[in-house]
Design a protein around this motif. Structure first.
Motif, short mmCIF file in Angstrom:
data_model
loop_
_atom_site.label_atom_id
_atom_site.label_comp_id
_atom_site.label_asym_id
_atom_site.label_seq_id
_atom_site.Cartn_x
_atom_site.Cartn_y
_atom_site.Cartn_z
N LEU A 168 0.76 -1.15 -0.01
CA LEU A 168 0.08 0.21 0.03
C LEU A 168 0.76 1.18 0.01
O LEU A 168 0.31 2.27 -0.51
CB LEU A 168 -0.88 -0.13 1.34
N GLU A 169 2.19 1.06 0.70
CA GLU A 169 2.88 2.42 0.77
C GLU A 169 3.63 2.74 -0.50
O GLU A 169 3.88 3.93 -0.68
CB GLU A 169 4.05 2.00 1.70
N GLU A 181 0.87 8.84 -2.22
CA GLU A 181 0.35 9.25 -1.02
C GLU A 181 -1.04 10.00 -0.90
O GLU A 181 -2.06 9.83 -0.19
CB GLU A 181 1.32 10.27 -0.26
N ARG A 186 -3.65 7.37 -1.50
CA ARG A 186 -3.78 6.16 -0.46
C ARG A 186 -4.72 5.94 0.38
O ARG A 186 -5.38 4.84 0.32
CB ARG A 186 -2.33 6.30 0.32
#
Length: 147
Positions: free
Chosen positions: A106-107, A111, A114
């Motif tokens: 997911l990282e 961002e 996310r």
């Protein structure tokens, strides 16, 4: 935003809008100069995100007011209807755990998207009765969302 025909640099014109089917909306544009066509297809989660921002997709009895406020859908007069997402269900309140490998993956998502990706993946998992997101669920969600 406008779509321009690449071969002749002319603004494309809206031709058809397909009614929402399982939350997906299809839109076809054509170039009035050369006839070149292009289509845009939203997936169900994109449509839901737009609706969550207050944009009504489908006919609006107050279309003029919505257009003036900037919250109206440009296809409102052409689309039969789309069900707005309902209130948060009790199942949405159930905590979904993430494995370390899934969190790491997911990282790698930018961002700014996310949180939206996390929410969509968790909802996808809950709808399938899964309460832990692992790489298998991430793969299934990616395929489902068409990513």
């Amino acid at each position: 935003m406008k779509f321009l025909c690449v071969p002749c640099d002319s603004p494309m014109k809206l031709q058809t809008v397909g009614p929402p089917e399982r939350g997906s909306l299809s839109v076809v544009y054509a170039c009035p100069e050369c006839g070149y066509e292009m289509a845009m297809l939203t997936n169900a989660y994109e449509t839901q995100i737009v609706q969550s921002l207050g944009v009504r997709i489908g006919p609006d009895t107050q279309a003029k007011g919505a257009a003036e406020s900037g919250s109206g859908c440009p296809f409102a007069a052409m689309v039969p209807s789309a069900d707005a997402p309902g209130p948060v269900q009790a199942a949405d309140a159930v905590t979904v755990r993430w494995t370390a490998a899934a969190e790491a993956r997911l990282e790698r998502i930018p961002e700014f998207v996310r949180p939206m990706a996390r929410t969509g993946i968790e909802r996808f998992a809950r709808e399938r009765g899964v309460l832990e997101v692992d790489e298998t669920i991430l793969d299934a969600a990616r395929d489902f969302f068409g990513m």
